[in-house]
Design an enzyme around this catalytic site. Structure first.
Site, PDB file in Angstrom:
ATOM      1  N   ARG A  12      41.377  31.515  48.801  1.00  0.00           N
ATOM      2  CA  ARG A  12      40.555  32.726  48.931  1.00  0.00           C
ATOM      3  C   ARG A  12      39.081  32.364  48.809  1.00  0.00           C
ATOM      4  NH1 ARG A  12      42.474  36.982  44.612  1.00  0.00           N
ATOM      5  NH2 ARG A  12      42.569  35.123  43.286  1.00  0.00           N
ATOM      6  N   GLY A  13      38.226  33.256  49.281  1.00  0.00           N
ATOM      7  CA  GLY A  13      36.800  33.160  49.054  1.00  0.00           C
ATOM      8  C   GLY A  13      36.163  31.880  49.547  1.00  0.00           C
ATOM      9  N   ASN A  82      36.650  23.409  43.306  1.00  0.00           N
ATOM     10  CA  ASN A  82      36.110  24.748  43.532  1.00  0.00           C
ATOM     11  C   ASN A  82      36.679  25.793  42.579  1.00  0.00           C
ATOM     12  OD1 ASN A  82      35.025  27.091  45.296  1.00  0.00           O
ATOM     13  ND2 ASN A  82      37.230  27.394  45.353  1.00  0.00           N
ATOM     14  N   ILE A  85      36.997  30.734  37.212  1.00  0.00           N
ATOM     15  CA  ILE A  85      37.275  32.104  36.785  1.00  0.00           C
ATOM     16  C   ILE A  85      36.085  32.633  36.002  1.00  0.00           C
ATOM     17  CG2 ILE A  85      39.779  31.736  36.662  1.00  0.00           C
ATOM     18  CD1 ILE A  85      39.450  31.613  33.576  1.00  0.00           C
ATOM     19  N   ASP A  88      33.740  37.655  31.607  1.00  0.00           N
ATOM     20  CA  ASP A  88      32.398  38.028  31.179  1.00  0.00           C
ATOM     21  C   ASP A  88      32.398  38.932  29.953  1.00  0.00           C
ATOM     22  OD1 ASP A  88      31.639  36.634  33.412  1.00  0.00           O
ATOM     23  OD2 ASP A  88      31.028  38.385  34.585  1.00  0.00           O
ATOM     24  N   TYR A 147      30.613  31.123  31.119  1.00  0.00           N
ATOM     25  CA  TYR A 147      30.555  30.694  32.511  1.00  0.00           C
ATOM     26  C   TYR A 147      29.338  29.799  32.756  1.00  0.00           C
ATOM     27  CZ  TYR A 147      30.622  31.186  37.638  1.00  0.00           C
ATOM     28  OH  TYR A 147      30.658  30.948  38.992  1.00  0.00           O
TER      29      TYR A 147
END
Length: 241
Positions: A12-13, A82, A85, A88, A147
């Site tokens: 995905r993405g 890549n 996750i 937050d 992150y």
């Protein structure tokens, strides 16, 4: 014989765009994914690229998964780390689980994925590794201490390992995307995108996954043999260093 490329988080993405671009450029491509079987099956049906399921935060799972890819397709000569996750939250509310999950997936995975292919690359005298970091690993971001820490660590990993690989024909570089128009980003409230995010980007728009894919394709090519330990910022001018 085509070189074998492995892209983590590749169904995905940004990862999917990278995998498609590498296949179009003539590589034999495999992708890894962590949990969304439906998306993986759809991706493989559409592209013909085989998807392998394992958890990149687990070293033994990575070693076994890579061994299966190499048994099926040949030695991994190009690795794109890549997978990532987010969990937050402002730091005063962040739990240890939120911290650990992001560090394990976004930073520990670099060791877990790269270590099993490193000796083969050294022995063959060739390797290309690209790590997808983030603009928030460069500048930091409130609400993303976990992150930002992981993505900043990605850049340190690249700078150090590049010095070890250079004499063996192995390059390792980082790409730091800004806000890219993936499914996840486009799910953000339109008002927030228009009023808070896009105004920060001098280019006046979100990036496209294919733009990141083209950057990766260059870094893994023979043309980029003298480029190693570098950080390529692809953020529309949002943050310049």
């Amino acid at each position: 014989m085509a070189r074998t490329a492995l892209v983590t988080g590749g169904t995905r993405g940004i990862g999917a765009a990278i995998a498609k671009k590498l296949k179009a450029d003539g590589y034999t491509v495999a992708v890894n994914y962590g949990g969304n079987d439906e998306a993986a099956q759809k991706f493989t049906a559409e592209t013909g690229i085989k998807a392998y399921k394992w958890d990149v935060s687990d070293f033994d799972a990575c070693a076994a998964g890579i061994a299966q890819v190499e048994a099926d397709l040949g030695p991994v000569e190009v690795l794109v780390n890549n997978a990532g996750i987010t969990r937050d939250g402002f730091f005063h509310k962040m739990t240890r689980d939120q911290w650990s999950a992001v560090i394990r997936t976004n930073l520990d995975s670099l060791f877990n994925m790269t270590r099993p292919v490193w000796e083969g690359m050294r022995n063959r005298g060739f390797g290309r590794i690209v790590v997808i970091s983030s603009v928030n690993g460069q500048k930091g971001q409130a609400g993303q201490v976990n992150y930002s820490a992981a993505k900043s660590g990605d850049i340190g990993f690249v700078k150090a390992l590049a010095q070890e690989g250079a004499s063996k024909g192995i390059t390792i570089n980082a790409v730091c995307p800004g806000y890219i128009g993936t499914e996840m980003v486009r799910a953000i409230d339109e008002k927030v995108l228009k009023e808070r995010i896009i105004p920060q980007i001098p280019a006046g728009r979100l990036g496209e996954p294919e733009e990141i894919a083209r950057a990766v394709a260059f870094l893994v090519s023979d043309d980029a043999g003298f480029v190693t330990g570098s950080t390529l910022s692809a953020n529309g001018g949002q943050y310049m260093i």
